[in-house]
Design a protein around this motif. Structure first.
Motif, PDB file in Angstrom:
ATOM      1  N   ASN A   1      34.718 -48.602  17.615  1.00 25.17           N
ATOM      2  CA  ASN A   1      36.532 -48.076  17.325  1.00 25.17           C
ATOM      3  C   ASN A   1      36.570 -46.250  17.708  1.00 25.17           C
TER       4      ASN A   1
ATOM      5  N   ARG B   1      40.985 -47.101  19.189  1.00 27.26           N
ATOM      6  CA  ARG B   1      41.043 -47.579  20.478  1.00 27.26           C
ATOM      7  C   ARG B   1      39.707 -48.103  20.083  1.00 27.26           C
ATOM      8  N   LYS B   2      39.581 -49.462  21.157  1.00 30.04           N
ATOM      9  CA  LYS B   2      38.035 -50.623  20.588  1.00 30.04           C
ATOM     10  C   LYS B   2      37.981 -50.045  22.209  1.00 30.04           C
ATOM     11  N   ARG B   3      36.853 -50.058  22.563  1.00 32.09           N
ATOM     12  CA  ARG B   3      36.381 -50.027  24.166  1.00 32.09           C
ATOM     13  C   ARG B   3      34.832 -50.574  24.035  1.00 32.09           C
TER      14      ARG B   3
ATOM     15  N   VAL C   1      37.863 -52.160  28.487  1.00 30.00           N
ATOM     16  CA  VAL C   1      38.157 -52.170  27.650  1.00 30.00           C
ATOM     17  C   VAL C   1      37.724 -53.853  26.891  1.00 30.00           C
TER      18      VAL C   1
ATOM     19  N   ALA D   1      45.720 -47.596  20.281  1.00 29.72           N
ATOM     20  CA  ALA D   1      45.130 -46.966  21.302  1.00 29.72           C
ATOM     21  C   ALA D   1      46.782 -46.634  22.327  1.00 29.72           C
TER      22      ALA D   1
ATOM     23  N   THR E   1      52.239 -44.054  25.927  1.00 24.66           N
ATOM     24  CA  THR E   1      52.439 -43.944  24.430  1.00 24.66           C
ATOM     25  C   THR E   1      53.866 -42.789  23.902  1.00 24.66           C
TER      26      THR E   1
ATOM     27  N   GLN F   1      44.026 -37.865  22.318  1.00 25.55           N
ATOM     28  CA  GLN F   1      42.217 -38.758  23.172  1.00 25.55           C
ATOM     29  C   GLN F   1      41.360 -38.088  23.197  1.00 25.55           C
TER      30      GLN F   1
ATOM     31  N   GLN G   1      42.508 -42.365  16.551  1.00 24.93           N
ATOM     32  CA  GLN G   1      43.184 -43.348  17.135  1.00 24.93           C
ATOM     33  C   GLN G   1      42.211 -44.962  17.655  1.00 24.93           C
TER      34      GLN G   1
END
Ligand SMILES: C[S@@+](CC[C@H](N)C(=O)[O-])C[C@H]1O[C@@H](n2cnc3c(N)ncnc32)[C@H](O)[C@@H]1O
Length: 449
Positions: A142, A152-154, A113, A264, A269, A304, A150
């Motif tokens: 992202n 989703r920042k990782r 993360v 995310a 969810t 995902q 999605q």
């Protein structure tokens, strides 16, 4: 390239890397349900084992001599959703670094993360990896710009032995799509055993079977599917609702339309809206939460990046939700994998970053044309070096001398290429404030202003 996947979970990262062309020679995870799903879907090369057992696992991985070690150590201790107390799970980020240092593959790839970047566990891990000789690219990506709907920042950290930091950054940025993928884009792709690609000319074919080669994908290919196509009933319900509810973080928005990426994915969810949320919905919800669809587990898995038909059976529904939430979306891992393979093959070079040209003109008195020439010589030297950047300037020039084709260049060209690399290095080594290229007087004036 031969890869080892640590903390492999249900196999999101492995799937993406396999698709990019990596051979996964061994994967590890301590959680039995995830190991079972991995074995069934990715392959038998997975071992259920605790990766804290470094005495045993370290030599084992070293003996496999992988070209790359990849892995997503647990993130709960760092995560925005957790309490952020660095405990045993955070320590596994150190274990990842130790295993890389023991086996010393040419490359490594770590996912976590974004908050991990500021943790003491990562500071310790980073120090070990730098000491072991890895140059690092630390990028927050992202997933919505890398093939899944999605936001989703990782954090992805890519290391390669001997490189300068940031060596892969420009190509990772270049691999982004020009807009985020939306849930409607995904639904338009999933039409049973056919998929829809928006045709280039009206009247041309738009639906393709998954058994045949896909047409060339372009930026405009992903468009809403026409109403005549028959989606899966669960997808049809979602399309009809036009929006979906996902359990929000803290005070966040719960309802999204199909024309945006999902937030995310987390384990919860697909929970239905709770009475508390219904009593006090988010003011920006595009429709009441009661009317929005609740995503199915299959839809969350696809958001995902897991393909339709991934075999989840045999685990509890809660465990499956957890494995899905844990995963690196396979399309994102695939893109990063392709970027790594292209650099390994010498097919890409890092872009010249920042204001090197301005610095040459203002600090070194170059004309605009001479500054342009110096930049193109840096690029030419990099191509001869197969895209490599070297932390050690002496090693860089030695590698240039030894590069294929360098010895046969005219002496003047050779010395221009050497000089350009030296200048670029000087610019990179300047303290950040002096890199802008402003003359000292100009810099002082800016500071005063
Ligand atoms: C973030 S998930 C990794 C997901 C995976 N990269 C993917 O793409 O599907 C972290 C994994 O670490 C595993 N894990 C946690 N503690 C472990 C340990 N001590 N040894 C080995 N695996 C562990 C968990 O079971 C979980 O599957």
């Amino acid at each position: 390239m031969r890869a080892v996947d640590l903390f492999a979970g249900a196999g999101g990262m492995s799937l993406g890397l396999k698709r990019a062309g990596f051979e996964i020679v061994q994967a590890y995870d301590s959680w039995e349900p995830a190991v079972e799903i991995y074995r069934r879907n990715v392959g038998p090369h997975v071992w259920q084992h605790d990766l804290k057992d470094i005495f045993r696992v370290g030599p084992m991985i070293a003996a496999l001599a992988p070209d790359i070690i990849c892995g997503g150590p647990p993130c709960q201790d760092f995560s925005a959703a957790g309490r952020r107390v660095e405990g045993e799970r955070a320590a596994l980020t150190r274990a990842f670094a130790m295993l890389v240092c023991i086996a010393r593959p040419r490359w490594f790839l770590m996912e976590n993360v974004p908050q991990a970047a500021k943790s003491t566990a990562w500071a310790d891990a980073r120090a070990m990896l730098v000491k072991a000789g890895y140059g690092l690219t630390e990028s927050k990506l992202n997933a919505a710009f890398y093939g899944v709907p999605q936001a989703r920042k990782r954090l992805f950290v890519i290391g390669r032995l001997g490189e300068q930091d940031g060596f892969l950054e420009s190509v990772l940025v270049a691999a982004r799509s020009d807009r985020p993928m939306t849930v409607r884009d995904m639904l338009g792709d999933a039409l049973g055993d056919a998929f829809y690609v928006h045709p280039r000319h009206p009247g041309k074919r738009g639906v393709w079977s998954t058994d045949e080669p896909a047409p060339t994908m372009r930026g405009s290919s992903r468009r809403p599917m026409p109403a005549a196509y028959q989606p899966h009933p669960a997808d049809a319900a979602l399309i009809e609702a036009g929006a979906f509810f996902t359990r929000p973080y803290y005070e966040g928005r719960g309802v999204r339309t199909l024309d945006e990426p999902a937030p995310a994915v987390i384990r919860t969810t697909r929970e239905r809206p709770r009475p508390k949320y219904l009593a006090s919905p988010h003011p920006e919800d595009p429709m009441p939460a009661q009317q929005a669809a609740v995503l199915t587990q299959d839809q969350v898995a696809r958001i995902q990046g897991f393909p339709v038909g991934w075999r989840w059976e045999g685990s509890t529904s809660r465990d499956i939700d957890q494995m899905i939430a844990n995963a690196v979306p396979a399309p994102l891992a695939e893109t990063i994998g392709r970027v790594i393979l292209a650099r390994e093959a010498g097919e890409t070079i890092p872009e010249i970053q920042g204001r090197f040209g301005q610095w040459l003109r203002q600090r070194r008195g170059f004309s605009s044309a001479a500054a342009r020439n110096a930049k193109s010589r840096v690029n030419r030297a990099r191509r001869l070096l197969g895209g490599r950047t070297f932390a050690d300037p002496v090693a860089e020039l030695a590698a240039l001398e030894a590069a294929d084709g360098f010895a046969s260049l005219p002496p003047g060209t050779r010395s221009d290429l050497r000089a350009a690399l030296r200048l670029y290095r000087e610019w990179k080594d300047e303290p950040k404030g002096r890199r802008s290229g402003k003359s000292p007087a100009g810099a002082a004036a800016t500071l005063a202003a």
